[in-house]
Design a protein around this motif. Structure first.
Motif, PDB file in Angstrom:
ATOM      1  N   LEU A 138       4.719  22.194 -20.099  1.00  0.00           N
ATOM      2  CA  LEU A 138       4.742  22.368 -18.647  1.00  0.00           C
ATOM      3  C   LEU A 138       5.250  21.070 -18.039  1.00  0.00           C
ATOM      4  CD1 LEU A 138       3.847  24.000 -16.050  1.00  0.00           C
ATOM      5  CD2 LEU A 138       1.675  22.772 -16.251  1.00  0.00           C
ATOM      6  N   THR A 139       6.316  21.137 -17.228  1.00  0.00           N
ATOM      7  CA  THR A 139       6.894  19.921 -16.662  1.00  0.00           C
ATOM      8  C   THR A 139       6.737  19.833 -15.150  1.00  0.00           C
ATOM      9  OG1 THR A 139       9.067  21.010 -16.627  1.00  0.00           O
ATOM     10  CG2 THR A 139       8.539  19.620 -18.542  1.00  0.00           C
ATOM     11  N   SER A 140       6.460  20.939 -14.482  1.00  0.00           N
ATOM     12  CA  SER A 140       6.196  20.900 -13.044  1.00  0.00           C
ATOM     13  C   SER A 140       5.627  22.239 -12.606  1.00  0.00           C
ATOM     14  CB  SER A 140       7.474  20.595 -12.247  1.00  0.00           C
ATOM     15  OG  SER A 140       8.390  21.676 -12.327  1.00  0.00           O
ATOM     16  N   PHE A 141       4.947  22.236 -11.472  1.00  0.00           N
ATOM     17  CA  PHE A 141       4.505  23.493 -10.868  1.00  0.00           C
ATOM     18  C   PHE A 141       4.240  23.271  -9.386  1.00  0.00           C
ATOM     19  CE2 PHE A 141       0.598  21.473 -12.380  1.00  0.00           C
ATOM     20  CZ  PHE A 141      -0.275  21.616 -11.308  1.00  0.00           C
ATOM     21  N   GLN A 143       2.512  25.692  -5.909  1.00  0.00           N
ATOM     22  CA  GLN A 143       1.781  26.909  -5.595  1.00  0.00           C
ATOM     23  C   GLN A 143       1.903  27.236  -4.119  1.00  0.00           C
ATOM     24  OE1 GLN A 143      -2.591  26.773  -5.704  1.00  0.00           O
ATOM     25  NE2 GLN A 143      -2.495  24.591  -6.191  1.00  0.00           N
ATOM     26  N   ASP A 144       1.712  28.526  -3.830  1.00  0.00           N
ATOM     27  CA  ASP A 144       1.718  29.008  -2.456  1.00  0.00           C
ATOM     28  C   ASP A 144       0.601  30.027  -2.310  1.00  0.00           C
ATOM     29  OD1 ASP A 144       2.763  31.537  -3.466  1.00  0.00           O
ATOM     30  OD2 ASP A 144       4.749  30.601  -3.480  1.00  0.00           O
ATOM     31  N   ASP A 145       0.587  30.765  -1.226  1.00  0.00           N
ATOM     32  CA  ASP A 145      -0.522  31.680  -0.954  1.00  0.00           C
ATOM     33  C   ASP A 145      -0.619  32.830  -1.944  1.00  0.00           C
ATOM     34  OD1 ASP A 145      -1.255  30.174   1.195  1.00  0.00           O
ATOM     35  OD2 ASP A 145      -0.263  31.438   2.692  1.00  0.00           O
ATOM     36  N   SER A 146       0.476  33.155  -2.630  1.00  0.00           N
ATOM     37  CA  SER A 146       0.447  34.329  -3.506  1.00  0.00           C
ATOM     38  C   SER A 146       0.533  34.004  -4.988  1.00  0.00           C
ATOM     39  CB  SER A 146       1.595  35.291  -3.138  1.00  0.00           C
ATOM     40  OG  SER A 146       2.852  34.650  -3.282  1.00  0.00           O
ATOM     41  N   GLY A 147       0.882  32.770  -5.340  1.00  0.00           N
ATOM     42  CA  GLY A 147       0.998  32.487  -6.760  1.00  0.00           C
ATOM     43  C   GLY A 147       1.420  31.066  -7.054  1.00  0.00           C
ATOM     44  N   VAL A 148       1.741  30.845  -8.337  1.00  0.00           N
ATOM     45  CA  VAL A 148       2.147  29.532  -8.843  1.00  0.00           C
ATOM     46  C   VAL A 148       3.510  29.672  -9.503  1.00  0.00           C
ATOM     47  CG1 VAL A 148       1.542  27.631 -10.393  1.00  0.00           C
ATOM     48  CG2 VAL A 148      -0.270  28.936  -9.270  1.00  0.00           C
ATOM     49  N   THR A 149       4.400  28.745  -9.207  1.00  0.00           N
ATOM     50  CA  THR A 149       5.704  28.701  -9.866  1.00  0.00           C
ATOM     51  C   THR A 149       5.725  27.488 -10.786  1.00  0.00           C
ATOM     52  OG1 THR A 149       6.766  29.721  -7.937  1.00  0.00           O
ATOM     53  CG2 THR A 149       8.194  28.608  -9.525  1.00  0.00           C
ATOM     54  N   ALA A 150       5.895  27.741 -12.062  1.00  0.00           N
ATOM     55  CA  ALA A 150       5.797  26.679 -13.061  1.00  0.00           C
ATOM     56  C   ALA A 150       7.073  26.603 -13.882  1.00  0.00           C
ATOM     57  CB  ALA A 150       4.609  26.932 -13.983  1.00  0.00           C
ATOM     58  N   VAL A 151       7.477  25.406 -14.229  1.00  0.00           N
ATOM     59  CA  VAL A 151       8.589  25.195 -15.153  1.00  0.00           C
ATOM     60  C   VAL A 151       8.000  24.891 -16.526  1.00  0.00           C
ATOM     61  CG1 VAL A 151      10.619  23.827 -15.704  1.00  0.00           C
ATOM     62  CG2 VAL A 151      10.086  24.365 -13.319  1.00  0.00           C
ATOM     63  N   VAL A 152       8.248  25.786 -17.477  1.00  0.00           N
ATOM     64  CA  VAL A 152       7.699  25.685 -18.822  1.00  0.00           C
ATOM     65  C   VAL A 152       8.864  25.691 -19.802  1.00  0.00           C
ATOM     66  CG1 VAL A 152       6.140  26.686 -20.507  1.00  0.00           C
ATOM     67  CG2 VAL A 152       5.638  26.929 -18.084  1.00  0.00           C
ATOM     68  N   GLY A 153       9.034  24.606 -20.533  1.00  0.00           N
ATOM     69  CA  GLY A 153      10.216  24.508 -21.373  1.00  0.00           C
ATOM     70  C   GLY A 153      11.445  24.526 -20.485  1.00  0.00           C
ATOM     71  N   THR A 154      12.333  25.460 -20.741  1.00  0.00           N
ATOM     72  CA  THR A 154      13.525  25.618 -19.895  1.00  0.00           C
ATOM     73  C   THR A 154      13.391  26.822 -18.970  1.00  0.00           C
ATOM     74  OG1 THR A 154      14.608  26.962 -21.615  1.00  0.00           O
ATOM     75  CG2 THR A 154      14.989  24.586 -21.678  1.00  0.00           C
ATOM     76  N   GLU A 155      12.206  27.371 -18.877  1.00  0.00           N
ATOM     77  CA  GLU A 155      11.979  28.626 -18.161  1.00  0.00           C
ATOM     78  C   GLU A 155      11.144  28.395 -16.899  1.00  0.00           C
ATOM     79  OE1 GLU A 155       9.784  32.939 -19.089  1.00  0.00           O
ATOM     80  OE2 GLU A 155      10.047  31.429 -20.673  1.00  0.00           O
ATOM     81  N   THR A 156      11.451  29.111 -15.850  1.00  0.00           N
ATOM     82  CA  THR A 156      10.623  29.119 -14.646  1.00  0.00           C
ATOM     83  C   THR A 156       9.751  30.373 -14.674  1.00  0.00           C
ATOM     84  OG1 THR A 156      12.261  27.910 -13.351  1.00  0.00           O
ATOM     85  CG2 THR A 156      10.600  29.141 -12.125  1.00  0.00           C
ATOM     86  N   VAL A 157       8.449  30.170 -14.573  1.00  0.00           N
ATOM     87  CA  VAL A 157       7.481  31.264 -14.695  1.00  0.00           C
ATOM     88  C   VAL A 157       6.713  31.397 -13.380  1.00  0.00           C
ATOM     89  CG1 VAL A 157       5.461  32.128 -15.952  1.00  0.00           C
ATOM     90  CG2 VAL A 157       7.227  30.828 -17.167  1.00  0.00           C
ATOM     91  N   ARG A 158       6.597  32.611 -12.928  1.00  0.00           N
ATOM     92  CA  ARG A 158       5.816  32.913 -11.730  1.00  0.00           C
ATOM     93  C   ARG A 158       4.535  33.625 -12.153  1.00  0.00           C
ATOM     94  NH1 ARG A 158       4.860  31.383  -6.547  1.00  0.00           N
ATOM     95  NH2 ARG A 158       4.487  33.156  -5.164  1.00  0.00           N
TER      96      ARG A 158
END
Length: 443
Positions: A138-141, A143-158
């Motif tokens: 995990l390199t960054s994340f 968050q907002d009112d509905s969820g978390v946006t995270a950068v994992v490896g080379t992928e962006t995960v919501r």
């Protein structure tokens, strides 16, 4: 190849778990049985291969009973191992730290069981319906009112929620800016590792060194040909250093370290967070609290954190109670383990407080079983209580003298019909995850 968990609406998954140690894996297994989509990611390229922890407490075994993995856990561990202290080859003392503790109907797992952490993790991984995604830092994340946006490896995960189970150096905790208050005992350092040794039996936990600075312990790890080495000292861990320590401190030529599969230098940190939750991000296990290894509490407390949080994430209710229930436990844990470490006799007979069976989420005092207490095991005409409770739901046990509502994590929610109705009235979502079981006492 890693298989991502199923998506949830505009989310890639419901819960993103960062860290695949015992805490993260327990949380994943609990979410899996609830049908909650999740992903487990870990920065390491492969599973952890060491025995950083090696003791399972009775309450943790009860959790694993509920999660359906107690069979392989028990097969891989050992309950009774005598401690033995030496001066060279002379046996100075032999004792059992759990003498007098035996299984009972209410407490089926009587005391601590030895099992290497890597085997616990293996059992949990094998029970998961999808693999852990290794090599995915995990390199960054944000968050907002509905969820978390995270950068994992080379992928962006919501994800709807993110849980940091990423250890004492937690990236999640640091990104959140959560304080990790406490102290480091710079003068207390220990060399640890998993080693292969000849010249020792595997029926004793062997110890040498009357002076603290020359203390050495070699504990056989059940189900392996390894011993865990613990030795006071400093320096860069190496096979040569471990061989020299064993030779010098035992004074024996026939006790020989042949190789090591894991080595580390440990410093005692006693720290905990000031918050367990920031919005949609949670902290659990070592990411939230670290302490002395005395008393074998670390791996177990992380499992308990996950077990408390899992059902709340699954129902998306009572999430604020995760911090209010687990933070006092962490505060108690740090005090208790510190007292054991400072006692000068960390391997003497242990009190019941280390077994984690008496931990409670009570909000009121009283005699006998109260809301917030662990529900004890027992035998009814319908079967064993722990088996009746097994599963992801709230369960009302209808005893002849009145009903008891038990939470999904095995703690009593309410006792008596009016209290149960009030509990569901205050937490209506929980009633959607509820079943009732007759519990007539066996003759």
């Amino acid at each position: 190849m890693a298989v991502p968990g199923p998506s949830v609406g505009d989310m890639d998954t419901q819960v993103l778990i960062v860290g695949a140690g015992p805490t993260g894996l327990t949380l994943a297994l609990d979410l899996a049985r609830r049908g909650v989509p999740f992903r487990v990611v870990d920065a390491s390229s492969a599973p952890f291969a060491g025995s950083r922890g090696k003791g399972l407490q009775p309450r943790t075994m009860e959790v694993f009973h509920d999660l359906g993995v107690i069979g392989p856990v028990l097969e891989s561990g050992r309950f009774d191992l005598l401690m033995r202290a030496y001066d060279g080859r002379e046996v100075l003392r032999e004792w059992n730290v759990h003498e007098g503790r035996h299984p009972t109907l209410e407490r089926p797992y009587p005391h601590t069981m030895l099992i290497p952490q890597f085997r616990v993790e293996q059992v949990l991984r094998e029970a998961l319906p999808q693999p852990v995604e290794y090599g995915m830092p995990l390199t960054s994340f944000t968050q907002d009112d509905s969820g978390v946006t995270a950068v994992v490896g080379t992928e962006t995960v919501r994800a709807r929620y993110l849980v940091g189970c990423d250890g004492g150096k937690s990236f999640v905790r640091k990104e959140l800016g959560v304080s990790f208050l406490g102290e480091t005992w710079d003068d207390v350092r220990m060399l640890v590792g998993d080693v292969r040794v000849s010249g020792l039996d595997r029926d004793h936990w062997h110890m040498w060194g009357r002076q603290p600075e020359r203390w050495l312990a070699l504990c056989p790890l059940p189900g392996t040909d390894l011993y865990q080495l613990q030795a006071t000292g400093d320096g860069d861990p190496s096979l040569e250093l471990y061989q020299r320590i064993v030779r010098e401190r035992t004074g024996l030529d026939d006790v020989v370290v042949h190789d090591a599969t894991w080595m580390s230098l440990y410093r005692t940190n006693i720290r905990m967070v000031d918050r367990f939750r920031v919005g949609r991000v949670f902290l659990a296990g070592d990411a939230a609290h670290v302490h002395s290894p005395a008393g074998a509490q670390g791996m177990n407390t992380g499992v308990q954190d996950a077990y408390n949080l899992g059902w709340k994430l699954g129902m998306e209710t009572l999430l604020d109670t995760y911090e209010s229930e687990r933070k006092p436990v962490a505060e108690w844990l740090l005090g208790m383990t510190t007292a054991i470490a400072q006692s000068g006799n960390p391997f003497d007979k242990r009190g019941d407080e280390t077994l984690q069976l008496s931990l409670s989420y009570r909000t009121t005092e009283g005699e006998g079983l109260q809301a917030g207490d662990r529900m004890p095991d027992g035998i009814t005409e319908q079967g064993r209580i722990f088996d009746l409770l097994r599963g992801p739901d709230f369960v009302t046990l209808d005893f002849p003298d009145g009903p008891v509502l038990v939470r999904p994590d095995g703690y009593v929610a309410a006792i008596g019909r009016s209290a149960i109705d009030a509990y569901f009235g205050a937490n209506p979502v929980t009633q959607l995850h509820h079943r009732r079981v007759a519990a007539r006492t066996a003759a």
